[in-house]
Design a protein around this motif. Structure first.
Motif, PDB file in Angstrom:
ATOM      1  N   SER A   1       0.859  -1.192   0.000  1.00 49.85           N
ATOM      2  CA  SER A   1       0.000   0.000   0.000  1.00 49.85           C
ATOM      3  C   SER A   1       0.890   1.237   0.000  1.00 49.85           C
ATOM      4  O   SER A   1       2.040   1.189   0.450  1.00 49.85           O
ATOM      5  N   HIS A   2       0.375   2.342  -0.515  1.00 53.45           N
ATOM      6  CA  HIS A   2       1.178   3.563  -0.477  1.00 53.45           C
ATOM      7  C   HIS A   2       0.276   4.790  -0.541  1.00 53.45           C
ATOM      8  O   HIS A   2      -0.841   4.759  -1.037  1.00 53.45           O
ATOM      9  N   TRP A   3       0.829   5.899   0.006  1.00 52.79           N
ATOM     10  CA  TRP A   3       0.169   7.197  -0.042  1.00 52.79           C
ATOM     11  C   TRP A   3       1.191   8.233  -0.508  1.00 52.79           C
ATOM     12  O   TRP A   3       2.255   8.387   0.103  1.00 52.79           O
ATOM     13  N   TRP A   4       0.885   8.919  -1.611  1.00 49.42           N
ATOM     14  CA  TRP A   4       1.764   9.978  -2.096  1.00 49.42           C
ATOM     15  C   TRP A   4       1.772  11.147  -1.108  1.00 49.42           C
ATOM     16  O   TRP A   4       0.777  11.414  -0.438  1.00 49.42           O
ATOM     17  N   TYR A   5       2.872  11.847  -1.070  1.00 48.39           N
ATOM     18  CA  TYR A   5       2.977  13.034  -0.221  1.00 48.39           C
ATOM     19  C   TYR A   5       1.884  14.044  -0.559  1.00 48.39           C
ATOM     20  O   TYR A   5       1.289  14.664   0.337  1.00 48.39           O
TER      21      TYR A   5
ATOM     22  N   ALA B   1       4.340  16.495   9.680  1.00 47.17           N
ATOM     23  CA  ALA B   1       5.370  15.608  10.226  1.00 47.17           C
ATOM     24  C   ALA B   1       6.269  15.074   9.113  1.00 47.17           C
ATOM     25  O   ALA B   1       7.502  14.990   9.252  1.00 47.17           O
ATOM     26  N   PHE B   2       5.654  14.700   7.991  1.00 47.38           N
ATOM     27  CA  PHE B   2       6.402  14.201   6.830  1.00 47.38           C
ATOM     28  C   PHE B   2       7.388  15.262   6.349  1.00 47.38           C
ATOM     29  O   PHE B   2       8.563  14.969   6.080  1.00 47.38           O
TER      30      PHE B   2
ATOM     31  N   GLU C   1       6.641   9.435  -0.733  1.00 51.23           N
ATOM     32  CA  GLU C   1       5.454   8.661  -0.391  1.00 51.23           C
ATOM     33  C   GLU C   1       5.665   7.905   0.916  1.00 51.23           C
ATOM     34  O   GLU C   1       6.796   7.752   1.407  1.00 51.23           O
ATOM     35  N   ILE C   2       4.564   7.428   1.446  1.00 52.00           N
ATOM     36  CA  ILE C   2       4.576   6.434   2.528  1.00 52.00           C
ATOM     37  C   ILE C   2       4.293   5.085   1.891  1.00 52.00           C
ATOM     38  O   ILE C   2       3.332   4.928   1.138  1.00 52.00           O
ATOM     39  N   TYR C   3       5.161   4.106   2.175  1.00 54.81           N
ATOM     40  CA  TYR C   3       5.059   2.802   1.519  1.00 54.81           C
ATOM     41  C   TYR C   3       4.942   1.716   2.594  1.00 54.81           C
ATOM     42  O   TYR C   3       5.684   1.725   3.580  1.00 54.81           O
ATOM     43  N   VAL C   4       4.034   0.784   2.370  1.00 52.58           N
ATOM     44  CA  VAL C   4       3.765  -0.269   3.347  1.00 52.58           C
ATOM     45  C   VAL C   4       3.884  -1.633   2.678  1.00 52.58           C
ATOM     46  O   VAL C   4       3.220  -1.893   1.675  1.00 52.58           O
TER      47      VAL C   4
END
Length: 638
Positions: free
Chosen positions: A243-247, A257-258, A291-294
């Protein structure tokens, strides 16, 4: 084509530099003076390497129309080496002046000792009667000093080679199209070797490590990491796929925080180790790639046959390895107690299992790496990481290249992400075939070029071939590809710090192979109809001895693995023949083989003596263990 008649000046200069001892001493004193001058320039510019780089570039470009290419190439190599040494030594004002003075007065001393009149004496009397002529001659003398000394050395020590190898860029008969390609190829080659603050310029220095690492430890940074992970888990990431969320999609406190983590002093300080401000580098975040990557807690076998397998295959993330003067980096920031996944950097020969605020950064377009999974140490939950990206480029006109690389990497990353998502769970046989074979095959191909040749080395070899073809000069190709590995041996053995060890072994094997192809090919070409069996026998004995020594030590032991700490053994751990019987059997074997080959009068006169001289320098290094104890790592030996 120029205001300076180098041929005429060199003829006059050589009249005062015919004694071999005097010329040999000048090969030491003249570069020493230039080193002192470069050190003063570096001091005057506040330690900013960009000013010295610009000076060297302008100087070498100004010499291109007036020097024979052979002299120009050797002058360029020596100038670059001296500039890099000035940056490495960082001499004080006083030390720089002393080195400059030693170089200047050392030249006078060599003339005095050998009884040869100085070239300066022919015009220094004009300082009072005709100052304009004196100033012109003195400026010309100083400006052309390095190529004049090298020219005289070639006349004295290699007269036949000198007479037969004088090719000029702008003479009739050259291949015009190839010459037009030379300038952009030179810009590309130098830019690839100068894509970071190590400023290698050419492959004559050993490759240095480019992986950046660090750890977030401040209370604020740790809090930000925890807040982001808590937010991710609240979103309910998939238990099957990544899963991921773009900045750009983040909002509120998690976005803030990012941003704090991406622009933190901790992160910038880590990058400055490879991209220092002294080399005029800008470190610019690439928000469009962040991004945040899971990673889902699924077994690796669940990803077989999809493009997700790429991550477990040795690969390079981006396609822009041939982009000069700038770099794009991906940073992996670990947000949890990861024990299961490790990343391995093949050309660094290093591994990281990032966890709890650790971060590791690598060149998005140039660093081969792969992921492994330890099923016996599985993570308790999802593995959450931040993928932060930065573009490093030099200030000034070269910043345009940096901006272009920023744009291209962002667009490529978006397109590849779309491809990845489309193929991670292929819905048709065609999609499955493309993901299983197309993506993975392309990834392996791009990676293989870097692993076995190196994109910077590839550009260097193409540029040398183009210029040699343009000038119809095999000698240029011979010189440019026969001795590179020696300089890498010598510089690595002396400094021993921050070594990109896999790349060093790759480069050494590549250029040593090319050198042997030249040597053996030239020898075989002229050995008939009357072979010199004594020479062939010496070559066979020498190469057998050297090969046996390599077999005893192993590849890592051969290429300084003990000195660098990659082989945890005592320095003299091998005592099986030829070790314990023949001193320095590897180098001695090579020298015996070269003596055998050197019996052939039809080989270029400089070739074998140059090989033997460089091997001897390195053998002296090893025999007396000459290295910089301040830069060499402390080695733990078994």
């Amino acid at each position: 084509m120029s205001f300076i008649d180098f041929v005429g000046v060199s003829e006059d200069f050589h009249k005062f530099h015919q004694n071999p001892v005097n010329v040999a001493l000048h090969l030491l004193t003249s570069p020493l003076g230039v080193l002192g001058f470069f050190s003063l320039v570096l001091r005057a510019s506040g330690g900013v390497g960009g000013s010295l780089n610009a000076l060297v570039a302008v100087y070498l470009l100004s010499l291109a129309p007036i020097l024979a290419v052979e002299t120009l190439v050797v002058t360029a190599v020596l100038t670059v080496v001296l500039a890099n040494q000035a940056r490495a030594l960082r001499l004080s004002w006083l030390a720089s002046a002393v080195v400059l003075a030693c170089g200047y007065f050392g030249q006078d001393l060599s003339h005095y000792v050998t009884g040869e009149q100085t070239y300066q004496s022919t015009y220094e009397g004009d300082i009072t009667g005709n100052f304009g002529h004196f100033a012109t001659m003195a400026t010309e003398h100083v400006y052309l000093l390095l190529p004049l000394v090298l020219d005289s050395a070639a006349r004295v020590f290699c007269p036949t080679t000198f007479a037969n190898n004088q090719h000029y860029l702008f003479s009739e008969g050259n291949n015009t199209l190839a010459l037009y390609l030379f300038a952009p190829l030179t810009f590309l080659v130098v830019g690839l070797y100068c894509c970071d603050g190590h400023n290698r310029f050419l492959p004559i220095q050993y490759p240095k490590g480019r992986v950046v690492d660090g750890k977030f430890v401040s209370q604020g940074d740790v809090q930000d990491l925890g807040d982001i992970r808590e937010w991710v888990m609240e979103k309910g990431p998939s238990d099957v796929t990544s899963s991921h969320w773009w900045y750009r999609d983040l909002t509120g406190n998690v976005r803030t925080a990012f941003e704090r983590l991406a622009t933190s002093d901790c992160m910038l300080a880590a990058y400055r180790k490879v991209f220092p401000e002294s080399s005029d580098f800008v470190v610019e975040p690439l928000w469009g790639m962040n991004e945040i990557y899971v990673s889902a807690p699924a077994a690796r076998e669940d990803r077989k046959g999809t493009s997700d397998e790429v991550f477990y295959t040795e690969h390079i993330d981006g396609p822009f390895a041939l982009f000069p003067w700038t770099s794009c980096y991906r940073t992996i920031v670990a947000l949890d107690n990861n024990t299961e996944f490790s990343t391995h950097y093949s050309l660094m020969q290093s591994s990281y299992t990032a966890a709890n605020g650790d971060f590791v950064a690598f060149d998005f377009n140039r660093e081969p790496h792969f992921i492994t999974q330890d099923r016996e140490r599985r993570n308790e939950s999802h593995r959450v990481v931040l993928k932060l990206h930065y573009c490093m480029y030099r200030r000034g006109p070269l910043a345009l290249l940096g901006k272009l690389l920023c744009f291209l990497n962002v667009k490529y990353n978006q397109l590849f992400r779309a491809l990845f998502l489309a193929t991670i769970a292929p819905k048709s046989a065609l999609n499955k075939a493309f993901s299983a074979y197309g993506v993975v095959f392309g990834t392996k191909l791009v990676n293989s070029v870097e692993m076995f040749v190196g994109y910077d080395n590839l550009a260097y070899l193409v540029a040398v071939c183009v210029l040699s073809y343009a000038l119809n000069s095999y000698t240029l190709l011979l010189v440019a590809t026969s001795f590179v590995h020696y300089f890498q041996y010598i510089t690595l053995y002396y400094y021993r710090c921050n070594v990109r060890y896999g790349a060093f072994k790759r480069d050494s094997l590549l250029f040593k192979t090319l050198a042997l192809i030249h040597l053996i090919g030239l020898y075989a070409w002229g050995m008939f109809p009357e072979p010199d069996w004594v020479g062939i026998g010496l070559a066979a004995v020498g190469y057998t001895l050297s090969g046996l020594a390599t077999l005893r030590l192993g590849i890592n032991g051969t290429y300084f693995g003990i000195e660098l700490g990659f082989v945890h053994k005592q320095k003299n751990f091998v005592q099986t023949f030829p070790y314990g019987v023949v001193p320095h059997p590897m180098i001695l074997g090579q020298i015996i083989a070269l003596i055998g080959l050197g019996r052939a009068a039809y080989l270029p006169g400089f070739l074998v003596p140059a090989h033997i001289a460089l091997y001897t320098v390195h053998m002296i290094q090893e025999e007396f263990d000459i290295f910089n104890k301040q830069t060499a790592p402390a080695i733990k030996q078994d």
